[in-house]
Design an enzyme around this catalytic site. Structure first.
Site, mmCIF file in Angstrom:
data_model
loop_
_atom_site.group_PDB
_atom_site.id
_atom_site.type_symbol
_atom_site.label_atom_id
_atom_site.label_comp_id
_atom_site.label_asym_id
_atom_site.label_seq_id
_atom_site.Cartn_x
_atom_site.Cartn_y
_atom_site.Cartn_z
ATOM 1 N N ARG A 1 0.822 -1.217 0.000
ATOM 2 C CA ARG A 1 0.000 0.000 0.000
ATOM 3 C C ARG A 1 0.854 1.264 0.000
ATOM 4 N NH1 ARG A 1 -5.421 1.339 1.893
ATOM 5 N NH2 ARG A 1 -5.473 3.338 3.008
ATOM 6 N N VAL B 1 -6.689 7.451 -1.453
ATOM 7 C CA VAL B 1 -6.654 6.007 -1.220
ATOM 8 C C VAL B 1 -7.506 5.769 0.017
ATOM 9 C CG1 VAL B 1 -5.196 4.037 -0.655
ATOM 10 C CG2 VAL B 1 -4.395 5.750 -2.280
ATOM 11 N N SER B 2 -8.610 5.071 -0.149
ATOM 12 C CA SER B 2 -9.600 4.929 0.916
ATOM 13 C C SER B 2 -9.053 4.113 2.079
ATOM 14 C CB SER B 2 -10.872 4.267 0.383
ATOM 15 O OG SER B 2 -11.451 5.051 -0.633
ATOM 16 N N ALA B 3 -9.752 4.175 3.200
ATOM 17 C CA ALA B 3 -9.370 3.413 4.383
ATOM 18 C C ALA B 3 -9.322 1.931 4.046
ATOM 19 C CB ALA B 3 -10.360 3.675 5.513
#
Length: 775
Positions: A392, A425-427
């Site tokens: 990530r 970038v989402s949780a």
């Protein structure tokens, strides 16, 4: 810049050698400028035989004394066997993680000291920033070092010159220097700092076109050199006659650093073009994907040192040569911001993915996955494995590893000029939940609407080598960033496409449609293209706003109808495409209150300015709840069943209404909204009591308040324990008599039918129709 090996240090200490003893002047400076606070904790880097560590312990610190070699620590333990406040630890501060605090103590240090050791640190800037990040509030990093000016010629390799000392201070808000007996004592506080992209003088004509080499080590750090002009540069230089850009980059790399690479492992990512004074500067950016050798200072007349830098620290490095800054940003878009515009001509092919990440990233990634799994968001082994595998942090190179791997944090990557986020970038928990809802299998094709990089790569991992992910976004920069970051760290199965997401990806639809579609931004409508491009029986996961309240819906296509299977409470960045909708809004009472209609037709606000300044009608709903209470289904229930539903908002500090944001209805020239009041305070949050209440204004205040109160009571009685209702989504042209029974919420491209328990089932009832009948 030659690094002394661990074996050489071992021999040094085995022979009984040491370093300059700690003198009284140094003790006095430490006592004056970094006295120990209560429960103070200190780190002695390169502690040697432990004289300084023991001094810090006697000042009142609990000390972690670390050294590169066991030989030094063996002598330290023997010479200070009775010292109870010192932990002796063998580790390399350049590559090893620092120790955890003793049990019961908070993390971080009040003091970090590097005495006579900083000259031996190869990646000095990186280490100083890492140590600075470990400081507690008002903590200090103290560097004690010999100075070249006061050191004999044969021993100057252990000393720093004035440029080196100036470099130490970059990345810190406060720096104070003291000189004592040939030593510089530099006290640094407030880690932070910034970078400045600098220019040189007018380049010589033969230097107008030059290549730069961008390469990373096994930890994903990028190589930069500190030039004699006081700025950081990439390896590189002019392109000679009959030489390719790749050849020039490889040659310059060897000539400047001693590292060797083959031309087949050097790829032109892009060619940058800008104007420098009256010249055109052309810079091919060459990504080196494999290299060999040991780092050397081959051209001391040009550079003073070479260091490997974590990407997220680049924005704190201070001066960076402009072409190098632009090249870094070309390889990792967004890693440096605020640079002037430049022409960029991307290469015609993608370079292969480049491996490399720090050990800390693996630890943090597994910790993030553990939290997501513990929260119940990743029940399947496949999604769990993807979370533990896909790096990530490589899709948010501008941020720290800790931020990148936070399980409940969305990382904003693009903002508007106003600062509003437009891409992120989402949780991790939400990405895991949406991936689970898609039920992906090996070999599937997936459409991601709204790009970013990491989520697409997560989906690509789930569909495997034979699978495919198409990611579409209307922002050229977001598409460019996705392509580059997926090329750097991806598996080659993501295709990033420029286009409006509400149209899907018409040029990339498989013969039978996509096996899954996921939308990664807030939408107010279900675009027809998503249904049309979805295979029969496949799933669409989409964050849909209903009355302004967003829920991630899992929808399954059966013919022309989408059937709801799952709801998740969430929030995303807003839609910017052709289907984006700005909700009609009317400010009232000189802006103290705003009424907006996220769905449906705006109501008549005539007379409300006066009504809001008049008497307020209050009505209890009769619903009293204990502690922290989840009423997310009430928001959707009210938005889809109450005629005249709207949202009320008020600025911070407004005294006219009790809520900054509230569900409301506007009807019969009157306004009512849902609020609450504390019935019972309690020391334990779970013991407090809160009552849902209605405030209303206008001639029909009592009647409209009654409608909201009844809505709340029905919800409490019929819906509260049952959760979200069955739902179907039909094409916009579907006639009422072809809809199933239920409450209808009309969108421009779709008709939503919700079958709430306790509601009429005889016919479909739309909000607009019900409002007309009531009026």
């Amino acid at each position: 810049m030659q690094q002394i090996s661990r074996d050489a240090w071992q021999e040094h200490y085995d022979d009984g050698k040491g370093f300059r003893p700690l003198r009284e002047a140094e003790r006095a400076l430490l006592a004056e400028h970094v006295p120990a606070p209560g429960n103070g904790r200190a780190l002695d880097v390169g502690c040697g035989t432990g004289q300084l560590a023991v001094t810090l312990a006697r000042m009142g610190y609990d000390v972690d004394a670390v050294d590169y070699t066991e030989g030094a620590l063996a002598r330290a333990r023997a010479e200070h066997a009775g010292e109870q406040r010192v932990r002796w630890l063998c580790l390399d501060v350049e590559d090893d993680a620092l120790p955890d605090p003793p049990e019961g103590q908070p993390p971080g240090y009040d003091l970090v000291v590097m005495r006579l050791s900083v000259a031996f640190i190869r990646n000095r800037s990186s280490v100083l920033r890492a140590l600075g990040a470990q400081l507690r509030a008002r903590g200090a990093l103290v560097v004690i070092t010999p100075v070249v000016e006061h050191t004999s010629q044969e021993r100057r390799h252990i000393a720093l010159d004035e440029d080196d000392l100036s470099q130490l201070t970059q990345g810190f808000e406060e720096a104070t220097r003291f000189d004592t007996e040939g030593l510089a004592v530099v006290v640094l506080r407030g880690p932070g700092g910034s970078f400045t992209a600098l220019e040189k003088g007018r380049p010589a004509p033969q230097a107008v076109m030059g290549a730069v080499a961008v390469l990373t080590d096994g930890s994903g750090r990028v190589l930069l050199g500190r030039s004699i002009k006081g700025m950081w540069e990439l390896p590189g230089g002019r392109i000679e006659a009959c030489e390719s850009a790749q050849g020039a980059a490889v040659r310059e790399l060897a000539e400047e650093t001693g590292l060797t690479a083959r031309e087949q492992n050097a790829h032109v990512i892009t060619v940058l073009h800008d104007d420098r004074l009256d010249l055109r500067r052309i810079t091919p950016v060459v990504r080196v994907t494999a290299w060999e050798g040991e780092l050397q200072l081959k051209e001391p007349e040009k550079f003073t040192r070479w260091e490997w830098h974590p990407l997220h620290t680049l924005a704190t490095l201070g001066p960076i040569f402009m072409p190098a800054a632009q090249a870094l940003n070309a390889v990792w878009p967004g890693v440096l911001t605020g640079l002037p515009p430049i022409h960029s001509y991307p290469g015609t092919f993608d370079a292969p993915a480049v491996p490399g990440e720090p050990a800390e990233a693996v630890v943090l990634r597994h910790a993030m996955a553990d939290k997501v799994v513990a929260g119940g968001w990743a029940p399947s082994p496949a999604v769990r494995q993807a979370l533990r595998t896909v790096p990530r942090h490589r899709f948010v190179p501008e941020t720290t590893l800790v931020t990148a791997y936070h399980d409940d944090l969305a990382v904003v990557t693009v903002r508007e000029d106003t600062g509003a986020p437009v891409s992120s970038v989402s949780a991790a928990w939400l990405q895991a939940d949406m991936a689970e809802q898609l039920r992906l299998e090996a070999g599937m094709s997936v459409l991601e609407v709204g790009s970013g990089g990491f989520n697409a790569e997560l989906l690509a991992h789930l569909v495997g080598e034979r699978g495919r992910v198409v990611s579409v976004d209307l922002d050229p920069y977001v598409v460019h960033r996705t392509r580059r970051l997926c090329a750097e760290a991806g598996g080659g199965r993501v295709t990033a496409v420029l286009g409006d997401g509400c149209l899907g990806a018409p040029s990339h639809v498989p013969a039978d449609g996509f096996d899954a579609i996921v939308v990664t931004y807030n939408v107010s409508d279900i675009a027809r293209a998503w249904r049309d491009q979805l295979a029969e029986g496949a799933r669409l996961v989409v964050p849909l706003a209903m009355g302004g309240y967003t829920r991630s819906l899992t929808l399954v296509r059966r013919g022309n109808v989408l059937h709801g299977e799952h709801w998740t409470y969430c929030g995303f960045v807003r839609d910017r495409g052709a289907a984006a909708r700005t909700a009609p809004a009317v400010p009232l009472a000189d802006g103290q209150v705003t009424v907006r209609w996220e769905d449906g037709t705006p109501g008549d606000t005539a007379g409300l300015d006066e009504a809001l300044r008049g008497p307020r009608h209050e009505r209890s709903t009769g619903l009293v709840v204990r502690g922290s209470f989840n009423f997310e289904t009430l928001q959707i229930y009210a938005a889809t069943t109450l005629p005249g539903f709207c949202r009320l908002s008020a600025p911070t500090g407004s005294t006219l209404v009790a809520q900054q944001d509230a569900a409301a209805i506007l009807a019969d020239g009157s306004l009512a909204y849902l609020t609450y009041r504390k019935v019972k305070d309690a020391s334990e949050p779970g013991d407090s009591l809160t009552e849902f209440f209605i405030h209303a204004y206008g001639p029909a205040a009592e009647e409209v308040a009654k409608r909201i109160a009844e809505c709340v009571r029905v919800w409490d009685r019929e819906v509260r324990e049952s959760g979200y209702p069955p739902m179907t989504i039909h094409p916009a042209a579907t006639p009422d008599d072809q809809l199933p029974p239920g409450d209808v919420l009309d969108k421009p491209s779709a008709r939503l039918v919700l079958q709430w328990p306790g509601r009429p089932r005889a016919d479909a009832v739309s909000l607009s129709t019900a409002g007309e009948q009531r009026a």
